[in-house]
Design a protein around this motif. Structure first.
Motif, short mmCIF file in Angstrom:
data_model
loop_
_atom_site.label_atom_id
_atom_site.label_comp_id
_atom_site.label_asym_id
_atom_site.label_seq_id
_atom_site.Cartn_x
_atom_site.Cartn_y
_atom_site.Cartn_z
N GLY A 1 0.78 -1.23 0.00
CA GLY A 1 0.00 0.00 0.00
C GLY A 1 0.81 1.28 0.00
N ALA B 1 -8.15 -0.06 2.39
CA ALA B 1 -7.11 -1.08 2.28
C ALA B 1 -7.23 -1.85 0.97
CB ALA B 1 -7.20 -2.03 3.47
N ALA B 2 -8.46 -2.20 0.58
CA ALA B 2 -8.66 -2.95 -0.66
C ALA B 2 -8.20 -2.14 -1.86
CB ALA B 2 -10.13 -3.32 -0.81
N ALA C 1 -4.06 -1.34 -1.46
CA ALA C 1 -3.16 -2.49 -1.48
C ALA C 1 -3.32 -3.33 -2.74
CB ALA C 1 -3.40 -3.37 -0.25
N ARG D 1 -3.95 -7.18 -0.98
CA ARG D 1 -4.88 -6.89 0.11
C ARG D 1 -4.96 -7.99 1.16
NH1 ARG D 1 -8.32 -7.25 -4.48
NH2 ARG D 1 -9.50 -9.21 -4.54
N TYR E 1 -2.11 -7.26 3.47
CA TYR E 1 -2.34 -5.99 4.14
C TYR E 1 -3.40 -6.15 5.23
CZ TYR E 1 -3.18 -1.03 4.89
OH TYR E 1 -3.31 0.22 5.47
N GLN E 2 -4.45 -6.91 4.95
CA GLN E 2 -5.49 -7.13 5.94
C GLN E 2 -4.94 -7.84 7.16
OE1 GLN E 2 -6.80 -10.31 6.73
NE2 GLN E 2 -8.70 -9.82 7.79
N GLU F 1 -11.25 -11.35 1.73
CA GLU F 1 -10.97 -11.55 0.32
C GLU F 1 -12.24 -11.74 -0.49
OE1 GLU F 1 -9.26 -12.03 -3.35
OE2 GLU F 1 -8.44 -11.17 -1.52
N SER G 1 -8.05 -2.70 -7.94
CA SER G 1 -7.14 -1.70 -7.38
C SER G 1 -6.77 -0.61 -8.38
CB SER G 1 -5.86 -2.39 -6.90
OG SER G 1 -5.23 -3.03 -7.99
#
Length: 440
Positions: free
Chosen positions: A16, A132-133, A136, A140, A143-144, A351, A431
């Motif tokens: 990210g 975040a989605a 990243a 993701r 990142y999550q 996800e 993204s």
């Protein structure tokens, strides 16, 4: 995140970019403040606000119901307005409601503020997930996992600070903790202003050509945003997710009450299981992100969710053994298994909630999915206490069977959806924002 923390958690690189790292700091500050408040919420309304326990329960229950609307509202707004502006506004609302609680007296003054705070809390949860989605992209899942680790660190630090403060036990201490919670949202709002707006499939970029005329030859109009309320497949996925989310109520409500009321295990274990949960999440969440590395992997990981939930419920049922050491061992196994369910299911749910949504309706879809967790949080405690615990060991076995069956059915539904035709809007990367060229 500092390099030292990254080394401890064995995180090679945080996805990210700079904004992804800023959002992690935002989550840390947010959850430290929330940890200060959540540890003493009920006590504050009884000790500092003067409510009895019955009205306190009603206040928190009604406030939680109001929070259910936060997820879909925030998701819809994020599809139509810059996400960072919406998140800033939500944090201002949370700060305002928290600080005004310091001056409110009586049930009817407190109720709208508690409801507003709950609405803001659920809205912020969906918005940070969307951020975040978008920021990243394909990274993701990892990142999550990092984000959940940071969240648990924040809750732990806030809870420890609250525990130390409660040793004093005065009304002033409760007010100081609430003040700290409100001020944390002020700081979070300021930090949000430093984040750049992440790319979105509904954001249109306008450029000019040298001829100063619309370069429309190759331009195409963006598809209209999809409505999750008409997508029965996604609604079915979200509904089943609300069932698998019952692991939260089972661990935080059911297991502690079961320890105290039905087992011969030491009562201190009721508090110790929260330590076990937090430590395991901090240590293992990033590693277990692989269970949500793609939509198909996440779908197949629902088999592990089903198996671990069955194990955790079976261990809880066995904890009624009269031998203290055996009851203690069963409780520890249950706490660990519930935590493994939490870590895998969070990666899977994250996800799938994003990858099953068409790009042009991502905010609305994820917002509707947020209803799953909100509904589970409201219904779960009542279900666990009035049905599962009341039924004894058979209640836990039944809960395990229902949730495991729901997870396996969800896997089947998701795999069928992944194998079938997808909405046209879903062909766009989640993204990357599509660019419509127009000279303006």
């Amino acid at each position: 995140m500092t390099e030292r923390v990254q080394r401890v958690l064995r995180i090679p690189e945080i996805p990210g970019g700079p904004d992804g790292r800023r959002m992690l700091w935002i989550n840390l500050v947010d959850k430290i403040g929330s940890g200060l408040w959540l540890s003493v919420t009920a006590l504050y309304f009884v000790v500092a606000a003067g409510l009895d326990t019955g009205r306190t329960g009603l206040l928190l229950g009604l406030g939680g119901v109001a929070g259910i609307a936060g997820a879909p509202i925030a998701g819809r707004l994020a599809d139509r307005l810059p996400l960072t502006r919406v998140l800033f506004a939500v944090q201002v609302v949370r700060a305002t409601s928290g600080l005004l609680l310091l001056t409110a007296h009586g049930f009817w003054q407190l109720l709208p503020l508690v409801a507003l705070g709950s609405l803001g809390e659920r809205s912020a949860s969906v918005l940070t997930k969307l951020f975040a989605a978008r920021v990243a992209g394909p990274d993701r899942p990892r990142y999550q996992a990092v984000q959940r680790t940071v969240v648990n660190l924040g809750y732990t630090l806030g809870g420890l600070a609250a525990s130390a403060a409660l040793a004093v036990g005065t009304t002033a201490v409760y007010r100081i903790l609430l003040l700290g919670d409100g001020l944390s949202f002020v700081l979070v709002a300021l930090l949000v202003t430093r984040c750049a707006e992440p790319p979105s499939a509904l954001r249109v970029v306008i450029v000019r050509t040298a001829s100063d005329s619309p370069a429309g030859a190759g331009a195409t109009a963006l598809p209209a945003a999809s409505s999750p309320w008409r997508d029965t497949g996604y609604l079915g996925f979200a509904a089943l997710d609300s069932v698998t989310f019952l692991h939260g109520s089972a661990l935080t409500v059911g297991l502690p009450l079961w320890i105290v009321t039905r087992t011969s295990a030491p009562h201190e274990l009721a508090a110790a299981i929260f330590v076990v949960n937090t430590v395991l999440v901090v240590l293992l969440q990033v590693r277990l992100a692989r269970y949500g590395s793609s939509a198909r992997v996440a779908a197949n990981s629902l088999r592990q969710v089903a198996l671990c939930f069955l194990l955790s419920c079976a261990a809880t049922a066995v904890a009624v053994l009269h031998t203290p050491w055996a009851a203690t061992a069963a409780v520890v196994v249950a706490a660990v298994a519930f935590t493994v369910v939490e870590m895998i299911q969070s990666a899977v749910s994250w996800e799938l909630s994003v990858s099953l949504a068409p790009a042009h309706g991502q905010g609305s879809y994820v917002g509707v999915h947020g209803l799953a967790q909100s509904t589970s949080r409201c219904v779960g405690p009542l279900l666990i206490t009035s049905v599962v615990i009341a039924a004894g060991p058979a209640g836990w076995i039944g809960l395990g069977a229902v949730v495991a069956g729901s997870a396996l059915l969800q896997r089947r539904m998701v795999l069928r959806r992944l194998g079938g035709p997808r909405p046209a809007a879903a062909e766009l990367p989640l993204s990357v924002a599509p660019i419509t060229v127009s000279e303006q």
